[in-house]
Scaffold this motif. Structure first.
Motif, PDB file in Angstrom:
ATOM      1  N   SER A 276     -74.376  38.184 -26.350  1.00 50.17           N
ATOM      2  CA  SER A 276     -73.295  37.761 -25.467  1.00 50.17           C
ATOM      3  C   SER A 276     -72.057  37.559 -26.333  1.00 50.17           C
ATOM      4  O   SER A 276     -72.025  36.661 -27.182  1.00 50.17           O
ATOM      5  N   LEU A 277     -71.050  38.417 -26.150  1.00 50.51           N
ATOM      6  CA  LEU A 277     -69.805  38.335 -26.901  1.00 50.51           C
ATOM      7  C   LEU A 277     -68.759  37.721 -25.969  1.00 50.51           C
ATOM      8  O   LEU A 277     -68.410  38.314 -24.951  1.00 50.51           O
ATOM      9  N   GLU A 278     -68.258  36.537 -26.329  1.00 52.26           N
ATOM     10  CA  GLU A 278     -67.447  35.747 -25.411  1.00 52.26           C
ATOM     11  C   GLU A 278     -66.064  35.483 -26.010  1.00 52.26           C
ATOM     12  O   GLU A 278     -65.946  34.935 -27.112  1.00 52.26           O
ATOM     13  N   TYR A 279     -65.039  35.885 -25.249  1.00 48.22           N
ATOM     14  CA  TYR A 279     -63.651  35.752 -25.697  1.00 48.22           C
ATOM     15  C   TYR A 279     -62.904  34.787 -24.788  1.00 48.22           C
ATOM     16  O   TYR A 279     -62.936  34.940 -23.560  1.00 48.22           O
ATOM     17  N   THR A 280     -62.254  33.793 -25.363  1.00 49.38           N
ATOM     18  CA  THR A 280     -61.441  32.859 -24.594  1.00 49.38           C
ATOM     19  C   THR A 280     -60.075  33.495 -24.359  1.00 49.38           C
ATOM     20  O   THR A 280     -59.189  33.430 -25.218  1.00 49.38           O
ATOM     21  N   GLY A 281     -59.938  34.137 -23.224  1.00 54.82           N
ATOM     22  CA  GLY A 281     -58.733  34.866 -22.896  1.00 54.82           C
ATOM     23  C   GLY A 281     -59.077  36.060 -22.014  1.00 54.82           C
ATOM     24  O   GLY A 281     -60.239  36.289 -21.671  1.00 54.82           O
ATOM     25  N   THR A 282     -58.060  36.827 -21.651  1.00 55.78           N
ATOM     26  CA  THR A 282     -58.241  37.997 -20.797  1.00 55.78           C
ATOM     27  C   THR A 282     -58.159  39.257 -21.648  1.00 55.78           C
ATOM     28  O   THR A 282     -57.198  39.436 -22.404  1.00 55.78           O
ATOM     29  N   ALA A 283     -59.161  40.103 -21.544  1.00 52.92           N
ATOM     30  CA  ALA A 283     -59.224  41.310 -22.364  1.00 52.92           C
ATOM     31  C   ALA A 283     -59.182  42.556 -21.496  1.00 52.92           C
ATOM     32  O   ALA A 283     -59.797  42.605 -20.431  1.00 52.92           O
ATOM     33  N   GLY A 284     -58.471  43.567 -21.978  1.00 49.64           N
ATOM     34  CA  GLY A 284     -58.518  44.872 -21.327  1.00 49.64           C
ATOM     35  C   GLY A 284     -59.830  45.567 -21.606  1.00 49.64           C
ATOM     36  O   GLY A 284     -60.378  46.252 -20.742  1.00 49.64           O
ATOM     37  N   TRP A 285     -60.339  45.402 -22.824  1.00 50.85           N
ATOM     38  CA  TRP A 285     -61.695  45.842 -23.167  1.00 50.85           C
ATOM     39  C   TRP A 285     -62.159  45.054 -24.384  1.00 50.85           C
ATOM     40  O   TRP A 285     -61.356  44.471 -25.106  1.00 50.85           O
ATOM     41  N   ILE A 286     -63.465  45.026 -24.572  1.00 54.73           N
ATOM     42  CA  ILE A 286     -64.079  44.217 -25.624  1.00 54.73           C
ATOM     43  C   ILE A 286     -65.293  44.966 -26.147  1.00 54.73           C
ATOM     44  O   ILE A 286     -65.988  45.647 -25.378  1.00 54.73           O
ATOM     45  N   GLY A 287     -65.555  44.895 -27.448  1.00 55.44           N
ATOM     46  CA  GLY A 287     -66.651  45.690 -27.986  1.00 55.44           C
ATOM     47  C   GLY A 287     -67.305  45.108 -29.219  1.00 55.44           C
ATOM     48  O   GLY A 287     -66.730  44.275 -29.938  1.00 55.44           O
ATOM     49  N   LEU A 288     -68.525  45.569 -29.448  1.00 62.30           N
ATOM     50  CA  LEU A 288     -69.321  45.235 -30.633  1.00 62.30           C
ATOM     51  C   LEU A 288     -69.902  46.542 -31.151  1.00 62.30           C
ATOM     52  O   LEU A 288     -70.253  47.424 -30.354  1.00 62.30           O
ATOM     53  N   ALA A 289     -69.977  46.698 -32.471  1.00 58.84           N
ATOM     54  CA  ALA A 289     -70.430  47.978 -33.015  1.00 58.84           C
ATOM     55  C   ALA A 289     -71.288  47.770 -34.251  1.00 58.84           C
ATOM     56  O   ALA A 289     -71.215  46.736 -34.932  1.00 58.84           O
ATOM     57  N   PHE A 290     -72.104  48.797 -34.534  1.00 59.21           N
ATOM     58  CA  PHE A 290     -72.920  48.855 -35.739  1.00 59.21           C
ATOM     59  C   PHE A 290     -72.425  50.027 -36.582  1.00 59.21           C
ATOM     60  O   PHE A 290     -71.960  51.039 -36.059  1.00 59.21           O
ATOM     61  N   SER A 291     -72.539  49.881 -37.895  1.00 60.91           N
ATOM     62  CA  SER A 291     -72.065  50.937 -38.781  1.00 60.91           C
ATOM     63  C   SER A 291     -72.839  50.882 -40.085  1.00 60.91           C
ATOM     64  O   SER A 291     -73.369  49.826 -40.460  1.00 60.91           O
ATOM     65  N   GLU A 292     -72.886  52.027 -40.763  1.00 62.12           N
ATOM     66  CA  GLU A 292     -73.481  52.084 -42.099  1.00 62.12           C
ATOM     67  C   GLU A 292     -72.414  52.335 -43.159  1.00 62.12           C
ATOM     68  O   GLU A 292     -72.733  52.619 -44.313  1.00 62.12           O
ATOM     69  N   ALA A 293     -71.148  52.228 -42.763  1.00 61.46           N
ATOM     70  CA  ALA A 293     -70.053  52.440 -43.710  1.00 61.46           C
ATOM     71  C   ALA A 293     -70.055  51.344 -44.765  1.00 61.46           C
ATOM     72  O   ALA A 293     -70.246  50.171 -44.447  1.00 61.46           O
ATOM     73  N   THR A 294     -69.834  51.706 -46.004  1.00 58.29           N
ATOM     74  CA  THR A 294     -69.833  50.739 -47.095  1.00 58.29           C
ATOM     75  C   THR A 294     -68.423  50.460 -47.613  1.00 58.29           C
ATOM     76  O   THR A 294     -68.180  49.403 -48.199  1.00 58.29           O
ATOM     77  N   ARG A 295     -67.506  51.396 -47.417  1.00 60.23           N
ATOM     78  CA  ARG A 295     -66.127  51.204 -47.846  1.00 60.23           C
ATOM     79  C   ARG A 295     -65.217  51.245 -46.619  1.00 60.23           C
ATOM     80  O   ARG A 295     -65.292  52.163 -45.811  1.00 60.23           O
ATOM     81  N   ASN A 296     -64.397  50.240 -46.457  1.00 57.93           N
ATOM     82  CA  ASN A 296     -63.529  50.120 -45.277  1.00 57.93           C
ATOM     83  C   ASN A 296     -64.324  50.282 -43.983  1.00 57.93           C
ATOM     84  O   ASN A 296     -64.097  51.218 -43.209  1.00 57.93           O
ATOM     85  N   PRO A 297     -65.281  49.389 -43.717  1.00 62.10           N
ATOM     86  CA  PRO A 297     -66.149  49.547 -42.541  1.00 62.10           C
ATOM     87  C   PRO A 297     -65.392  49.663 -41.227  1.00 62.10           C
ATOM     88  O   PRO A 297     -65.833  50.368 -40.314  1.00 62.10           O
ATOM     89  N   GLN A 298     -64.228  48.988 -41.098  1.00 61.10           N
ATOM     90  CA  GLN A 298     -63.517  49.020 -39.819  1.00 61.10           C
ATOM     91  C   GLN A 298     -62.991  50.410 -39.485  1.00 61.10           C
ATOM     92  O   GLN A 298     -62.686  50.700 -38.331  1.00 61.10           O
ATOM     93  N   PHE A 299     -62.890  51.287 -40.500  1.00 61.92           N
ATOM     94  CA  PHE A 299     -62.414  52.646 -40.260  1.00 61.92           C
ATOM     95  C   PHE A 299     -63.546  53.677 -40.299  1.00 61.92           C
ATOM     96  O   PHE A 299     -63.317  54.866 -40.097  1.00 61.92           O
ATOM     97  N   GLY A 300     -64.778  53.227 -40.560  1.00 61.76           N
ATOM     98  CA  GLY A 300     -65.902  54.150 -40.651  1.00 61.76           C
ATOM     99  C   GLY A 300     -66.472  54.505 -39.283  1.00 61.76           C
ATOM    100  O   GLY A 300     -66.019  54.030 -38.236  1.00 61.76           O
ATOM    101  N   ARG A 301     -67.492  55.352 -39.302  1.00 59.15           N
ATOM    102  CA  ARG A 301     -68.163  55.749 -38.060  1.00 59.15           C
ATOM    103  C   ARG A 301     -68.838  54.534 -37.441  1.00 59.15           C
ATOM    104  O   ARG A 301     -69.437  53.726 -38.143  1.00 59.15           O
TER     105      ARG A 301
END
Length: 270
Positions: A80-105
């Motif tokens: 359960s991912l809970e945000y205090t506020g109004t969101a247009g969209w919200i997400g959770l992700a898994f990755s195996e990237a080791t360098r700059n994970p936020q930009f990886g697959r």
């Protein structure tokens, strides 16, 4: 900009096609009766705050499957991912990237409040919300929340959010009890004042092991990415926010516990 005028990479839906489900869909996963498998608990007691402002909270539990019938799936990750506020969209992700994970697959689960599961009518952004009168023949079934496969660096202009071009195939849309919603909430402060605000919640359960997807070992450090596309008080909308990441051990392991797959057994005294 109002939410109804969201960028064209968001799915377009027909009012008459809401909640259409395929009569049959291929699946890699075995079928179980509701009483034959453990399910997520009603309350998720484990939690962590993901942002410095305390607005985004991840609640979770891990449910193990035992026995040969369930061994390939490992168990359930309940989220359960809970945000205090109004969101247009919200997400959770898994990755195996080791360098700059936020930009990886990323293998992402994304929810868009206010849009139901449906059959899409366009895949190239040529239609907008509310314009369609019939479904696109052979078009992908849109799941909300749904699984998305986001390549490293995103797509056009670095977009890394919900797009029909990134929506996973129907046989991978295996989330259990997925939902995304906005709620009116009330918070009582220390001086007995009551604050009225809205919250956005993304909930789902996901198998720990699934074909062609990143395997989740709850006893190991798991790379989790998260994102919220917030709406401000004037309706302003950041449709392509930056993913952020953290590492989380979903289940703790003590020194006298050894690993065998996902099963943990205590060492026998020597």
């Amino acid at each position: 900009m109002q939410p109804s005028s969201a960028p064209s990479y968001l799915p377009s839906l027909s009012p008459t096609s809401l909640s259409m489900q395929p009569s049959s869909a291929p699946s890699y996963l075995p079928s179980f009766s509701p009483t034959s498998r453990p399910e997520c608990p009603e309350q998720l007691l484990k939690f962590t705050t993901l942002d410095d402002d305390g607005l985004l909270t991840l609640r979770y539990e891990v449910v193990h499957y035992e026995g040969d019938m369930f061994d390939d799936l490992g168990g359930l990750l309940c989220i359960s991912l809970e945000y205090t506020g109004t969101a247009g969209w919200i997400g959770l992700a898994f990755s195996e990237a080791t360098r700059n994970p936020q930009f990886g697959r990323k293998e992402a689960i994304i929810g868009i409040p206010g849009i139901k599961t449906s059959v899409t009518v366009a895949t190239d952004g040529s239609a907008s919300l509310g314009q369609q009168i019939y479904a696109l023949e052979g078009g992908p079934v849109f799941r909300n929340p749904g699984k998305y496969e986001i390549p490293a660096g995103g797509i056009e202009d670095g977009f890394s959010g919900p797009s029909l071009n990134l929506l996973s195939d129907i046989h991978k849309q295996t989330l259990i009890n997925g939902s995304v919603s906005m709620l009116n909430a009330y918070l009582e402060t220390d001086n007995d004042a009551v604050s009225d605000f809205r919250s956005t919640k993304l909930s789902f359960a996901k198998y720990l092991r699934e074909p062609e997807e990143i395997e989740i070992d709850p006893y190991e450090s798991t790379l989790l990415l998260y994102v919220v596309a917030p709406l401000d008080n004037d309706g302003g909308y950041d449709g392509n926010p930056e993913w952020k990441y953290t590492y989380l051990n979903l289940l703790d392991s003590s020194p006298d516990v050894v690993k065998s797959g996902f099963d943990r057994k205590r060492k026998r005294p020597s």
